[in-house]
Design an enzyme around this catalytic site. Sequence first.
Site, short mmCIF file in Angstrom:
data_model
loop_
_atom_site.label_atom_id
_atom_site.label_comp_id
_atom_site.label_asym_id
_atom_site.label_seq_id
_atom_site.Cartn_x
_atom_site.Cartn_y
_atom_site.Cartn_z
N GLY A 177 8.51 4.28 0.70
CA GLY A 177 9.21 5.53 0.94
C GLY A 177 10.70 5.30 0.90
O GLY A 177 11.16 4.22 0.51
N SER A 178 11.47 6.30 1.28
CA SER A 178 12.92 6.20 1.21
C SER A 178 13.47 5.23 2.25
O SER A 178 14.59 4.76 2.13
CB SER A 178 13.54 7.58 1.41
OG SER A 178 13.12 8.15 2.63
N ASP A 228 6.22 17.13 12.77
CA ASP A 228 5.86 17.09 11.34
C ASP A 228 4.35 16.95 11.15
O ASP A 228 3.87 16.12 10.38
CB ASP A 228 6.59 15.93 10.66
CG ASP A 228 6.66 16.10 9.14
OD1 ASP A 228 6.48 17.24 8.66
OD2 ASP A 228 6.91 15.10 8.44
N ILE A 237 0.81 -1.22 0.00
CA ILE A 237 0.00 0.00 0.00
C ILE A 237 0.85 1.27 0.00
O ILE A 237 0.31 2.36 0.01
CB ILE A 237 -0.99 0.02 1.18
CG1 ILE A 237 -0.26 -0.13 2.52
CG2 ILE A 237 -2.04 -1.05 1.02
CD1 ILE A 237 -1.18 -0.05 3.73
N LYS A 258 8.93 -0.03 2.92
CA LYS A 258 7.62 -0.14 2.29
C LYS A 258 6.56 -0.43 3.34
O LYS A 258 6.85 -0.84 4.46
CB LYS A 258 7.62 -1.23 1.22
CG LYS A 258 7.97 -2.62 1.76
CD LYS A 258 8.05 -3.62 0.62
CE LYS A 258 8.47 -5.01 1.15
NZ LYS A 258 8.59 -6.00 0.06
N VAL A 259 5.30 -0.21 2.95
CA VAL A 259 4.16 -0.48 3.82
C VAL A 259 3.27 -1.49 3.10
O VAL A 259 2.88 -1.27 1.95
CB VAL A 259 3.37 0.80 4.13
CG1 VAL A 259 2.28 0.50 5.16
CG2 VAL A 259 4.29 1.90 4.63
#
EC number: 2.7.11.1
Length: 396
Positions: free
Chosen positions: A117-118, A239, A114, A121-122
């Site tokens: 990113g750097s 953030d 789903i 993963k998800v």
Amino acid sequence: MFCDSFAFAQVMSCFGCFGGSERSRHSPNPYDDDTYSHDSGETSNPGGDDEEGEEEEEVEELSRSKRSEEILKCKLQNGLVCRQFPVKETNKLTRGEDEDGNKTINEFVRERKIGSGSYGKVVLYRSTVDDKHYAIKAFHKSHLSRLRVAPSETAMGDVLREVMIMKTLEHPNIVNLIEVIDDPEFDDFYMVLEYVDGKWAYDDSGPPGALGEITARKYLRDVVAGLMYLHAHNVIHGDIKPDNLLVTSTGRVKIGDFSVSQVFKDDDDQLRRSPGTPVFTAPECCLGITYSGRSADTWAVGVTLYCMILGQYPFLGDTLQDTYDKIVHNPLIIPEGLNPRLRDLIEGLLCKDPNQRMTLKAVAEHPWITGEDGAISEYCCWCKRKAEEEEDQNHS
């Protein structure tokens, strides 16, 4: 933690300011590699610190990160956590496949990726134990240990700090960490998070890309409630932005992504460098001076509200430096005809002077926020309930 296509930015992606949204270098949501961060190679500071000053900042921030880790370790070792049930820690990893050929890790069956990113993963998994879905963030420890986020700090430190922070927290408006899988025999590291399978309570009133007052108020109440809880537990998120706010099927907002968060021992929340997303950065953070983490979080709440109501950023330049210059120097522009109470709230949150900026407590009691629901009450968290029970026992 994650839900498919349910970050605020994706809902409002029809509006240009979100289509080109800049990602924090740490942020795995919405899963793309980052393109616009403090380490972009451009000047990141209108104050123009020299190299010696930057080295001093680096040492100071490294010290702050180490202090955060020490505080968290002390809390965890002494059971000083605000959770009724601890995060499960699993040191044994078993990989395989089910009868349908789907990959498995322990009791979790892989369904689909789903995001990425750097850092990693998800992936969406289903548990064979309770048949529930979970979002699992998967990392390679060797990759994180090589990936420098600062001269003396690796991405592995960010992830471990995020895990420690989430181990100490439990709140209905914060994404819940369920389990950590870390087998020393494997290079893999997994964070098992609640899966937010939500649908948007989207009201298309207002400008294109905006949510409208009713929905924005509902969402902001949840954001403020979650952030008040964090600040009460001496956690600075660092953030706050639409990308890090997820919505459940019942319309409840949950704050996620603690990869740049910091923890303090007391009310001393002074920081030097902001690792968050530039367009959500407070003016004082742009200047390279010491600033209050709580106040900077509050500014980011203001930018988030502005985006939800107007569908655009309050300050955005063509370059990173230009964006910072506008945040510091440009006046806040609010269209005529906006609800006076809403205007007052936005102006209070986006006050450039942090000493005059509205506090979260004031936001919780603001007339626009209270509406028909009343002020946002303080959450009776686990550690507070536990303290009250102990006090009652001492008196009995």
